[in-house]
Design a protein around this motif. Structure first.
Motif, PDB file in Angstrom:
ATOM      1  N   LEU A  84       0.843  -1.197   0.000  1.00 58.66           N
ATOM      2  CA  LEU A  84       0.000   0.000   0.000  1.00 58.66           C
ATOM      3  C   LEU A  84       0.875   1.242   0.000  1.00 58.66           C
ATOM      4  O   LEU A  84       1.892   1.285   0.723  1.00 58.66           O
ATOM      5  CB  LEU A  84      -0.871   0.044   1.263  1.00 58.66           C
ATOM      6  CG  LEU A  84      -2.332  -0.395   1.126  1.00 58.66           C
ATOM      7  CD1 LEU A  84      -2.385  -1.873   0.810  1.00 58.66           C
ATOM      8  CD2 LEU A  84      -3.114  -0.112   2.397  1.00 58.66           C
ATOM      9  N   ALA A 104      -3.719  -6.704   2.215  1.00 55.10           N
ATOM     10  CA  ALA A 104      -3.954  -5.260   2.035  1.00 55.10           C
ATOM     11  C   ALA A 104      -4.542  -4.693   3.329  1.00 55.10           C
ATOM     12  O   ALA A 104      -4.142  -3.628   3.802  1.00 55.10           O
ATOM     13  CB  ALA A 104      -4.896  -5.017   0.859  1.00 55.10           C
ATOM     14  N   ASN A 150      -2.070  -6.790  -4.316  1.00 55.86           N
ATOM     15  CA  ASN A 150      -2.773  -7.586  -3.294  1.00 55.86           C
ATOM     16  C   ASN A 150      -2.748  -9.045  -3.757  1.00 55.86           C
ATOM     17  O   ASN A 150      -3.618  -9.482  -4.499  1.00 55.86           O
ATOM     18  CB  ASN A 150      -4.213  -7.069  -3.153  1.00 55.86           C
ATOM     19  CG  ASN A 150      -4.963  -7.734  -2.008  1.00 55.86           C
ATOM     20  OD1 ASN A 150      -4.354  -8.222  -1.062  1.00 55.86           O
ATOM     21  ND2 ASN A 150      -6.286  -7.761  -2.089  1.00 55.86           N
ATOM     22  N   ILE A 162      -4.057   0.760  -2.670  1.00 59.72           N
ATOM     23  CA  ILE A 162      -3.545  -0.610  -2.812  1.00 59.72           C
ATOM     24  C   ILE A 162      -2.781  -0.713  -4.129  1.00 59.72           C
ATOM     25  O   ILE A 162      -3.364  -0.584  -5.212  1.00 59.72           O
ATOM     26  CB  ILE A 162      -4.712  -1.631  -2.801  1.00 59.72           C
ATOM     27  CG1 ILE A 162      -5.506  -1.515  -1.485  1.00 59.72           C
ATOM     28  CG2 ILE A 162      -4.186  -3.050  -2.996  1.00 59.72           C
ATOM     29  CD1 ILE A 162      -6.794  -2.325  -1.456  1.00 59.72           C
TER      30      ILE A 162
END
Ligand code: KG4
Ligand code: ZN
Length: 359
Positions: A39, A331, A47, A44
């Motif tokens: 992040l 995430a 992921n 984000i």
């Protein structure tokens, strides 16, 4: 494990304030998903989730020894992928966040060791994250504008709890399950009628072609009037009905018959209505302006539809995490880590797994 002293790092210099939008690597290995994410602030960048569902399928549930061994085998590749998809290298990271509990101890330790190695080599802060706080905040990571006060339902394979939040910084648990988790009930019922693991998605799909009124299943009553949850009674009632009707087959050929689908639809509706009732009672009691749904069971189509419907009737808002953030992911771990970093709540290399960590 012998605690190692944390070497002096950038965070030991008081002049070093965390960047406004730090680059954080999150690591999650608490159960059967090996996950890493990057992040930048609340954005984000990657992921990555390597699920072990196929490995545990034949056992009808997660086998802890297999889970930790597979985390070990996959963690390096998952970390590489998360960094390369984000277009960053280890050198760019401001901090590393890792799930320290709750979860399976052998699984947690794999993520913790990876995070410690990165923190040590790169001399960056290590941030300890409670897995359940990750689930709770996954909703606000995706929907930063959700209004407060909020009632949050975390419904997963290991936990089912309800929380009240005055704002993003003040979270209080109001109720939790006294026995099984909601996802666990889906998994056990699916196993009972010979369907695979995880049971939630398959029950969700088959229930669409079943009659939800076929089998009456009454919700549990709390003698002390508490709004706690309980799911083991639903499972036992389904077991009794399945045995009486000969539906507790181990290896059904092909798709289950209509009677089984009716039972699954009845079970799903009873469990969903029970959770919806609890949520709405708390919404009224606390004067909430939004309902936030997270955890693997947040993928359930009936639960999403019913909460959306009830929120509409109460003229409040409903937010559910998307499937990528509903199941276990890193995430949400990086997001909680970001908040820890901002508050200066840095762990050190003596950080250990806490399988029973409360939230
Ligand atoms: O959050 P999660 O990935 O892992 C835990 O932290 O436990 O949740 C996994 C759980 C499993 O029990 C799975 O059966 C359930 O979420 N699940 C569902 C659905 N998709 C996943 N339950 C009901 N309906 C679904 N569509
Ligand atoms: Zn989880």
């Amino acid at each position: 494990m012998t605690p190692e002293p944390r070497p002096a790092g950038p965070m030991d210099d008081p002049a070093m304030k965390p960047a406004a939008n730090p680059l954080i690597l999150g690591i999650e290995t608490s159960c059967d998903e090996t996950a890493a994410a990057v992040l930048r602030g609340r954005t984000i960048l990657s992921n990555v989730i390597a699920s072990q569902a196929d490995i545990h399928k034949e056992y009808g549930g997660v086998v802890p020894e297999l889970a930790s061994r597979h985390h070990l085998e996959r963690i390096d590749a998952v970390l590489d992928q998360a960094l390369s998809r984000a277009g960053v290298s280890l050198r760019d990271l401001d901090a590393v966040a890792v799930t320290s509990g709750p979860g399976l101890v052998g699984s947690l330790l794999v993520g913790l060791q990876a995070a410690k190695a990165i923190a040590y080599v790169r001399q960056i802060p290590i941030l300890a994250v409670n897995h359940l706080e990750g689930h709770l905040r996954s909703v606000w990571l995706e929907h930063p504008g959700a209004p407060f006060p909020a009632i949050s339902l975390i419904a997963s394979g290991g936990h089912t709890s309800l929380y009240f939040s005055r704002d993003e910084d003040h979270v209080v648990r109001l109720a939790r399950t006294r026995d099984d988790a909601s996802g666990e009930a889906f998994d056990k019922v699916a196993k009972l009628v010979g369907l695979g693991y995880p049971g939630g998605p398959v029950v969700d799909r088959l229930a669409k072609t079943g009659n939800p009124k076929a089998v009456p299943l009454s919700p549990p009553k709390m003698s002390d009037g508490s709004l706690d949850l309980s799911f083991s009674g639903f499972k036992t009632a389904v077991l009794r009905h399945a045995k009486a009707r000969g539906l507790d087959r181990r290896f059904p050929a092909g798709e289950p018959d209509q009677e089984t689908r009716d039972l699954l639809a009845s079970f799903q509706t009873a469990v969903v209505e029970f959770m919806v009732k609890r949520v709405m009672a708390l919404v009224r009691r606390e004067g909430a302006r939004s309902i936030c749904l997270s955890g693997g069971v947040a993928c359930n189509s009936l639960l999403r539809a019913r909460l959306a419907e009830e929120a509409g009737k109460a003229t409040i808002e409903f937010f559910a995490v998307s499937p990528a953030l509903a199941a276990d992911n890193a995430a949400m771990i990086a997001e909680v880590g970001r908040r820890r970093l901002m508050k200066g709540e840095i762990a050190d290399l003596s950080l250990n797994a806490d399988p029973g960590l409360d939230f």
